[in-house]
Design a protein around this motif. Structure first.
Motif, short mmCIF file in Angstrom:
data_model
loop_
_atom_site.label_atom_id
_atom_site.label_comp_id
_atom_site.label_asym_id
_atom_site.label_seq_id
_atom_site.Cartn_x
_atom_site.Cartn_y
_atom_site.Cartn_z
N CYS A 146 -0.21 4.93 -2.47
CA CYS A 146 -1.55 4.99 -1.71
C CYS A 146 -2.67 5.15 -2.73
CB CYS A 146 -1.55 6.60 -0.78
SG CYS A 146 -3.07 6.80 0.18
N THR A 154 -1.66 -3.08 -5.02
CA THR A 154 -2.29 -2.72 -3.78
C THR A 154 -2.47 -1.08 -3.78
OG1 THR A 154 -2.31 -3.00 -1.28
CG2 THR A 154 0.07 -2.17 -2.44
N ASN A 174 -3.90 2.05 -0.43
CA ASN A 174 -4.12 2.52 1.17
C ASN A 174 -5.36 1.72 1.66
OD1 ASN A 174 -6.32 4.31 1.03
ND2 ASN A 174 -5.22 5.49 2.53
N LYS A 175 -5.30 1.45 2.99
CA LYS A 175 -6.10 0.64 3.59
C LYS A 175 -7.53 1.30 3.79
CE LYS A 175 -3.42 -2.71 4.72
NZ LYS A 175 -2.53 -2.16 3.61
N PHE A 222 -9.58 1.43 0.37
CA PHE A 222 -9.45 0.19 -0.58
C PHE A 222 -10.57 -0.09 -1.26
CE2 PHE A 222 -7.59 -3.89 -1.96
CZ PHE A 222 -6.25 -3.66 -1.79
N ARG A 281 -4.84 -6.96 -0.63
CA ARG A 281 -5.07 -6.36 0.50
C ARG A 281 -4.14 -6.18 1.46
NH1 ARG A 281 -10.31 -3.87 1.99
NH2 ARG A 281 -11.70 -4.92 0.36
N ARG A 296 2.72 -4.36 1.98
CA ARG A 296 3.16 -2.86 2.34
C ARG A 296 3.46 -2.36 0.79
NH1 ARG A 296 3.21 1.31 5.79
NH2 ARG A 296 4.97 1.91 6.08
N TRP A 297 3.90 -3.19 -0.13
CA TRP A 297 3.80 -2.87 -1.56
C TRP A 297 4.06 -3.95 -2.25
CZ3 TRP A 297 8.58 -2.53 1.08
CH2 TRP A 297 9.80 -3.18 0.41
N SER A 342 0.97 0.75 -0.53
CA SER A 342 -0.05 0.87 0.49
C SER A 342 -0.07 2.35 0.97
CB SER A 342 0.25 -0.10 1.81
OG SER A 342 -0.97 -0.50 2.57
N ASP A 393 3.04 -6.13 6.72
CA ASP A 393 2.15 -5.08 6.51
C ASP A 393 1.47 -4.94 7.94
OD1 ASP A 393 0.18 -3.32 6.24
OD2 ASP A 393 -0.88 -4.34 4.36
N TYR A 446 -2.62 -4.01 8.21
CA TYR A 446 -3.82 -4.74 7.60
C TYR A 446 -4.47 -5.46 8.82
CZ TYR A 446 -5.85 -9.11 5.57
OH TYR A 446 -6.84 -9.89 5.28
N GLU A 473 -0.41 5.22 8.06
CA GLU A 473 0.15 3.95 7.81
C GLU A 473 1.81 4.15 8.06
OE1 GLU A 473 -1.13 1.40 4.59
OE2 GLU A 473 -2.97 2.04 4.56
#
Lengths: 216, 216
Positions: A119, A137, A139-140, A143, A157, A160-161, A171, A211, A214, B201
């Protein structure tokens, strides 16, 4: 009798030498699952991994979910560990501006075999400069903020990782568990990682490119 | 001015009165994710839920994953809470034979609005007799042992989680998170629960009958 004894000593030595040290960084207002999802997975693998918790000054570390965790001073990990795990959480917002912690993260990360971030923990690692030119990456929901902490990082973006050499970045929150299982697959093979997921009845998001959070 | 002030006071009162108390039981060698998966979910819902940790005698509680957590004495929850959460783990093996803890669990469970158990935490609740004649589940790998702790319970082997009135019981470890999201759906609706899962997530196993770890 002597032969039997020496066999046991040899086994104990082998077991010890194969034991990998996982050092988890804590700071106030770390995200609960960023820490304890990965810790659950490494924790059940007692023959291979040993987990310890560290913070800048040692002692009790708290977060907004009512968690009060005991941590050690970081002196014992300055020479590096097998796996250095950096969680995210609201605490990363002030900590990116804490030069003592960022220097500690740089020192431990440089000396460690693998560095795993979950994260917004990626923001802390990005601040050290160690991710510059590397794929990563986070977390969303945070970001855009995380990107400002490492303008030279190649931010991905949709993932998942992400793996780039010895750096694993995940993520948001729950993605940390999928990443750790992915890390185990890379180190020990698919069956080993699947067995770990099965033991904790975890529906593993095994494909790091898949993911579900996303949005373009 | 007076009107504005009283509006604020009223809102603060409403907010407070809607706040639900989640009490998490700890004991030595609790399973890490059984506790912190649910805590992550309730923890992010700050406007609705407040999480605290309790153990038989208060103080530090440890487990085999290196976790050392601070807990309170249970005096404050003997009159019940909104949600009483009982985790599993290796510690349940000795604790099913600890009459002080089982009496405490019975007392708090009788007085609480909802009781949620994760994994072998169901064995502890079963020992109180409160699950007799009710449907319940537990983790796959310890199922036969758990059943011996409550011979009059209607044990359901194939289930991600089971609801019987105010009792929610989940399958192994990770299933606790799916159950808590299911509990939130029951209390607040589907959108609320999906939003919570999305924030962290998390790939929610939303159907409680869908159990990928059951083998006939």
């Amino acid at each position: 009798m002597r032969a039997v004894e020496s066999t046991y000593i040899y086994k104990a030595f082998l077991l010890r030498s194969n034991m990998k040290k996982v050092a988890v960084l804590l700071f106030d207002n770390f995200e609960t699952l960023d820490v304890f999802g990965p810790v659950e997975i490494f924790g059940i693998l007692k023959e291979d991994y040993e987990v310890s918790f560290y913070s800048q000054n040692g002692g009790m570390v708290k977060n907004g979910h009512g968690v009060s965790m005991l941590s050690e001073k970081p002196d014992g990990i300055r020479n590096g560990v097998d796996i250095f795990l950096i969680p995210g959480g609201w605490g990363t917002r002030p900590e990116v501006n804490n030069p003592v912690l960022i220097d500690l993260i740089r020192e431990v990360s440089l000396a460690s075999k693998y560095v795993l971030t979950v994260c917004t923990g990626t923001a802390l690692l990005a601040r050290t400069g160690l991710l510059d030119g590397k794929r990563a990456t986070s977390n969303k929901r945070a970001f855009d903020w995380v990107m400002t902490q490492g303008p030279k990082v190649d931010w991905i973006r949709k993932a998942r990782w992400v793996v780039d050499g010895r750096f694993y970045t995940s993520s948001g929150v729950s993605a940390g568990m999928d990443m750790v299982l992915g890390f185990l697959e890379d180190c020990h093979g698919k069956a080993f990682a699947q067995d770990a997921a099965h033991k904790i009845e975890y529906n593993w998001n095994r494909d790091k490119e898949e993911d579900n959070f996303y949005t373009a």
